[in-house]
Design a protein around this motif. Structure first.
Motif, PDB file in Angstrom:
ATOM      1  N   ALA A  91       0.824  -1.209   0.000  1.00  0.00           N
ATOM      2  CA  ALA A  91       0.000   0.000   0.000  1.00  0.00           C
ATOM      3  C   ALA A  91       0.858   1.259   0.000  1.00  0.00           C
ATOM      4  CB  ALA A  91      -0.930   0.001   1.204  1.00  0.00           C
ATOM      5  N   LEU A  92       2.013   1.185   0.654  1.00  0.00           N
ATOM      6  CA  LEU A  92       2.930   2.322   0.736  1.00  0.00           C
ATOM      7  C   LEU A  92       4.304   1.885   0.209  1.00  0.00           C
ATOM      8  CD1 LEU A  92       1.906   3.497   4.329  1.00  0.00           C
ATOM      9  CD2 LEU A  92       1.045   4.357   2.133  1.00  0.00           C
ATOM     10  N   PRO A  93       4.480   1.898  -1.107  1.00  0.00           N
ATOM     11  CA  PRO A  93       5.703   1.349  -1.718  1.00  0.00           C
ATOM     12  C   PRO A  93       6.895   2.292  -1.654  1.00  0.00           C
ATOM     13  CG  PRO A  93       4.241   2.152  -3.417  1.00  0.00           C
ATOM     14  CD  PRO A  93       3.505   2.328  -2.123  1.00  0.00           C
ATOM     15  N   VAL A  94       7.284   2.671  -0.441  1.00  0.00           N
ATOM     16  CA  VAL A  94       8.373   3.643  -0.290  1.00  0.00           C
ATOM     17  C   VAL A  94       9.721   3.048  -0.712  1.00  0.00           C
ATOM     18  CG1 VAL A  94       7.183   4.979   1.472  1.00  0.00           C
ATOM     19  CG2 VAL A  94       8.611   3.045   2.154  1.00  0.00           C
ATOM     20  N   ALA A  95       9.939   1.768  -0.440  1.00  0.00           N
ATOM     21  CA  ALA A  95      11.216   1.145  -0.790  1.00  0.00           C
ATOM     22  C   ALA A  95      11.399   1.061  -2.297  1.00  0.00           C
ATOM     23  CB  ALA A  95      11.309  -0.244  -0.166  1.00  0.00           C
ATOM     24  N   LYS A  96      10.310   0.915  -3.041  1.00  0.00           N
ATOM     25  CA  LYS A  96      10.360   0.816  -4.495  1.00  0.00           C
ATOM     26  C   LYS A  96      10.485   2.176  -5.168  1.00  0.00           C
ATOM     27  CE  LYS A  96       7.471  -3.378  -4.728  1.00  0.00           C
ATOM     28  NZ  LYS A  96       8.381  -4.238  -5.505  1.00  0.00           N
ATOM     29  N   SER A  97      10.260   3.241  -4.408  1.00  0.00           N
ATOM     30  CA  SER A  97      10.153   4.578  -4.988  1.00  0.00           C
ATOM     31  C   SER A  97      11.470   5.335  -4.921  1.00  0.00           C
ATOM     32  CB  SER A  97       9.077   5.389  -4.250  1.00  0.00           C
ATOM     33  OG  SER A  97       7.825   4.725  -4.300  1.00  0.00           O
ATOM     34  N   ALA A  98      11.797   6.034  -6.002  1.00  0.00           N
ATOM     35  CA  ALA A  98      12.951   6.925  -6.016  1.00  0.00           C
ATOM     36  C   ALA A  98      12.621   8.214  -5.287  1.00  0.00           C
ATOM     37  CB  ALA A  98      13.371   7.224  -7.447  1.00  0.00           C
ATOM     38  N   ALA A  99      11.332   8.580  -5.317  1.00  0.00           N
ATOM     39  CA  ALA A  99      10.877   9.796  -4.644  1.00  0.00           C
ATOM     40  C   ALA A  99       9.424   9.618  -4.214  1.00  0.00           C
ATOM     41  CB  ALA A  99      11.013  11.011  -5.555  1.00  0.00           C
ATOM     42  N   VAL A 100       9.087  10.257  -3.095  1.00  0.00           N
ATOM     43  CA  VAL A 100       7.705  10.295  -2.616  1.00  0.00           C
ATOM     44  C   VAL A 100       7.390  11.755  -2.310  1.00  0.00           C
ATOM     45  CG1 VAL A 100       6.032   9.485  -0.908  1.00  0.00           C
ATOM     46  CG2 VAL A 100       7.949   7.999  -1.567  1.00  0.00           C
ATOM     47  N   ILE A 101       6.363  12.280  -2.954  1.00  0.00           N
ATOM     48  CA  ILE A 101       6.056  13.702  -2.799  1.00  0.00           C
ATOM     49  C   ILE A 101       4.569  13.916  -2.538  1.00  0.00           C
ATOM     50  CG2 ILE A 101       7.942  14.386  -4.335  1.00  0.00           C
ATOM     51  CD1 ILE A 101       5.828  14.917  -6.525  1.00  0.00           C
ATOM     52  N   ILE A 102       4.259  15.089  -2.008  1.00  0.00           N
ATOM     53  CA  ILE A 102       2.877  15.557  -1.896  1.00  0.00           C
ATOM     54  C   ILE A 102       2.795  16.854  -2.683  1.00  0.00           C
ATOM     55  CG2 ILE A 102       1.048  16.374  -0.372  1.00  0.00           C
ATOM     56  CD1 ILE A 102       2.243  14.680   1.844  1.00  0.00           C
ATOM     57  N   GLY A 103       1.816  16.958  -3.552  1.00  0.00           N
ATOM     58  CA  GLY A 103       1.697  18.171  -4.338  1.00  0.00           C
ATOM     59  C   GLY A 103       0.439  18.214  -5.169  1.00  0.00           C
ATOM     60  N   ALA A 224      -4.664  12.285   7.857  1.00  0.00           N
ATOM     61  CA  ALA A 224      -3.711  12.191   8.961  1.00  0.00           C
ATOM     62  C   ALA A 224      -3.263  10.754   9.187  1.00  0.00           C
ATOM     63  CB  ALA A 224      -4.326  12.760  10.233  1.00  0.00           C
ATOM     64  N   SER A 225      -4.191   9.803   9.058  1.00  0.00           N
ATOM     65  CA  SER A 225      -3.863   8.397   9.261  1.00  0.00           C
ATOM     66  C   SER A 225      -2.888   7.915   8.188  1.00  0.00           C
ATOM     67  CB  SER A 225      -5.140   7.552   9.240  1.00  0.00           C
ATOM     68  OG  SER A 225      -4.839   6.183   9.394  1.00  0.00           O
ATOM     69  N   LEU A 226      -3.150   8.277   6.937  1.00  0.00           N
ATOM     70  CA  LEU A 226      -2.247   7.886   5.858  1.00  0.00           C
ATOM     71  C   LEU A 226      -0.856   8.469   6.065  1.00  0.00           C
ATOM     72  CD1 LEU A 226      -1.610   6.730   2.997  1.00  0.00           C
ATOM     73  CD2 LEU A 226      -2.376   8.929   2.091  1.00  0.00           C
ATOM     74  N   LEU A 227      -0.787   9.747   6.379  1.00  0.00           N
ATOM     75  CA  LEU A 227       0.512  10.399   6.526  1.00  0.00           C
ATOM     76  C   LEU A 227       1.280   9.849   7.720  1.00  0.00           C
ATOM     77  CD1 LEU A 227      -0.369  14.103   5.625  1.00  0.00           C
ATOM     78  CD2 LEU A 227       0.555  12.295   4.166  1.00  0.00           C
ATOM     79  N   LEU A 230       2.598   6.561   6.573  1.00  0.00           N
ATOM     80  CA  LEU A 230       3.640   6.812   5.588  1.00  0.00           C
ATOM     81  C   LEU A 230       4.942   7.204   6.279  1.00  0.00           C
ATOM     82  CD1 LEU A 230       4.458   6.971   2.654  1.00  0.00           C
ATOM     83  CD2 LEU A 230       3.393   9.236   2.510  1.00  0.00           C
ATOM     84  N   GLY A 231       4.832   8.010   7.327  1.00  0.00           N
ATOM     85  CA  GLY A 231       6.013   8.399   8.087  1.00  0.00           C
ATOM     86  C   GLY A 231       6.708   7.188   8.699  1.00  0.00           C
ATOM     87  N   VAL A 232       5.915   6.250   9.238  1.00  0.00           N
ATOM     88  CA  VAL A 232       6.467   5.022   9.808  1.00  0.00           C
ATOM     89  C   VAL A 232       7.152   4.181   8.729  1.00  0.00           C
ATOM     90  CG1 VAL A 232       5.891   2.837  10.940  1.00  0.00           C
ATOM     91  CG2 VAL A 232       4.814   4.970  11.706  1.00  0.00           C
ATOM     92  N   ALA A 233       6.475   4.057   7.571  1.00  0.00           N
ATOM     93  CA  ALA A 233       7.023   3.256   6.474  1.00  0.00           C
ATOM     94  C   ALA A 233       8.338   3.854   5.964  1.00  0.00           C
ATOM     95  CB  ALA A 233       6.011   3.166   5.331  1.00  0.00           C
ATOM     96  N   LEU A 234       8.408   5.169   5.887  1.00  0.00           N
ATOM     97  CA  LEU A 234       9.628   5.823   5.439  1.00  0.00           C
ATOM     98  C   LEU A 234      10.770   5.625   6.431  1.00  0.00           C
ATOM     99  CD1 LEU A 234       7.991   9.103   4.139  1.00  0.00           C
ATOM    100  CD2 LEU A 234       9.397   7.582   2.742  1.00  0.00           C
ATOM    101  N   ALA A 235      10.455   5.702   7.728  1.00  0.00           N
ATOM    102  CA  ALA A 235      11.473   5.498   8.756  1.00  0.00           C
ATOM    103  C   ALA A 235      11.988   4.058   8.717  1.00  0.00           C
ATOM    104  CB  ALA A 235      10.886   5.830  10.127  1.00  0.00           C
ATOM    105  N   ASN A 236      11.076   3.110   8.540  1.00  0.00           N
ATOM    106  CA  ASN A 236      11.480   1.704   8.477  1.00  0.00           C
ATOM    107  C   ASN A 236      12.345   1.438   7.251  1.00  0.00           C
ATOM    108  OD1 ASN A 236      10.089   1.099  10.822  1.00  0.00           O
ATOM    109  ND2 ASN A 236       8.251   0.393   9.758  1.00  0.00           N
ATOM    110  N   SER A 237      11.959   2.037   6.135  1.00  0.00           N
ATOM    111  CA  SER A 237      12.729   1.858   4.902  1.00  0.00           C
ATOM    112  C   SER A 237      14.127   2.430   5.045  1.00  0.00           C
ATOM    113  CB  SER A 237      11.994   2.516   3.731  1.00  0.00           C
ATOM    114  OG  SER A 237      12.735   2.419   2.540  1.00  0.00           O
ATOM    115  N   LEU A 238      14.228   3.566   5.714  1.00  0.00           N
ATOM    116  CA  LEU A 238      15.529   4.215   5.905  1.00  0.00           C
ATOM    117  C   LEU A 238      16.425   3.375   6.803  1.00  0.00           C
ATOM    118  CD1 LEU A 238      17.333   6.679   5.445  1.00  0.00           C
ATOM    119  CD2 LEU A 238      16.257   7.738   7.438  1.00  0.00           C
TER     120      LEU A 238
END
Length: 242
Positions: A91-103, A224-227, A230-238
C-alpha cells in the motif's frame, strides 16, 4: 516475437508480462474498477508532427516506442495495456520509490510516442512536501511526472483512448501523494508507480486494483492516518537501507 494479427475486431499482443489489447470498432463495457478515461489528457492528432517538438520532447517520446503494436490510426477505439504492476505492490511502496512527494497537479498533457504506437501523459506537479528524494525533487518547485495513457483526438472528432488496466491518471487541480520511480533504464524522468488523492481530509487511491489489494485499505481513511503510516514506512525503509 511472432505476432498473430487477426482480421477480427480485436488484436492481442503479448509482451513478457504485459498484454496490449487493441480494440477496433467496439467499446469496452463500463467497469467501476476502471478509471474514467473521459478525464484523460488529450493530444490533437493533427499537431503531433515531431518536427515541431523540442529535442527533449523527442527524447521522452522515443522511450515509449513499441515494436509490438501497430501505428495508431483512426480505426482504433482503445489500446488497453494489462500488466502485473500491482502484483506484490504494498500500500505504501516507499522502498520501491525513487521519490515520494505531496503536491498539486497544475498541468497535464498527452503525447504520442515517437513512432506513434503509444500514448503517454506528462503531469506537472507543484511540490508541497518532499517525503523521499533521490536528489532531483526540490521543495516549493515543480516536477514533471509521466504515465502510460491518454487520449488522441483525430480531425474527424473521434477520440481514441490508451490506458493501463486498473490505473488512473491524476487530474489537474487535485492534490496527491505520489510514489515515483525511474521506469526506463538510464532515464532520470519520473514515472508514477501509484498514489493517493488527498481530498477534504480523506484519502482516495489513484489506482483501482482488484478487490483485496492493500492499496484499497486506505480508501476513505483520514489524511492524517495515511501520513502517519507513511512516516512510519519511510522510517522503516531508511533504517533497513543502512
Amino acid at each position: 516475437m511472432k505476432q498473430n494479427w487477426k482480421t477480427a475486431t480485436c488484436s492481442l499482443v503479448v509482451i513478457t508480462l504485459t498484454t496490449l489489447l487493441i480494440i477496433n470498432g467496439q467499446k469496452q463495457a463500463k467497469n467501476e474498477d476502471q478509471p474514467d478515461v473521459t478525464q484523460f489528457p488529450t493530444v490533437e492528432y493533427q499537431t503531433r508532427k515531431h518536427v515541431n517538438l523540442s529535442e527533449e520532447r523527442k527524447k521522452k517520446s522515443k522511450k515509449y516506442n513499441s515494436r509490438h503494436t501497430p501505428v495508431i490510426t483512426e480505426s482504433l477505439d482503445q489500446i488497453s495495456m494489462t500488466s502485473d504492476w500491482e502484483l506484490r505492490l504494498p500500500a505504501l511502496p516507499v522502498a520501491k520509490s525513487a521519490a515520494v512527494i505531496i503536491g498539486e497537479v497544475t498541468d497535464a498533457q498527452a503525447h504520442l510516442s515517437e513512432d506513434e504506437t503509444r500514448v503517454y501523459s506528462e503531469f506537472i506537479v507543484r511540490v508541497d512536501e518532499v517525503l523521499k528524494s533521490d536528489g532531483q525533487v526540490q521543495l516549493d518547485s515543480s516536477v514533471a511526472v509521466e504515465r502510460f495513457g491518454g487520449r488522441v483526438r483525430f480531425p474527424s472528432g473521434k477520440v481514441m483512448v490508451a490506458a493501463t488496466d486498473h490505473q488512473d491518471l491524476p487530474h489537474v487541480g487535485k492534490r496527491y501523494v505520489l510514489f515515483l520511480i525511474h521506469e526506463f533504464v538510464g532515464d532520470e524522468d519520473y514515472t508514477i508507480l501509484t498514489g493517493y488523492e488527498l481530498r477534504d481530509g480523506r484519502v482516495f487511491p489513484l489506482d483501482k486494483p482488484g478487490r483485496g489489494h492493500p492499496i484499497l485499505a486506505y480508501k476513505g481513511v483520514s489524511e492524517a492516518s495515511l501520513l502517519n503510516d507513511l512516516g512510519v514506512a519511510l522510517a522503516n525503509s531508511l533504517s533497513q537501507s543502512k
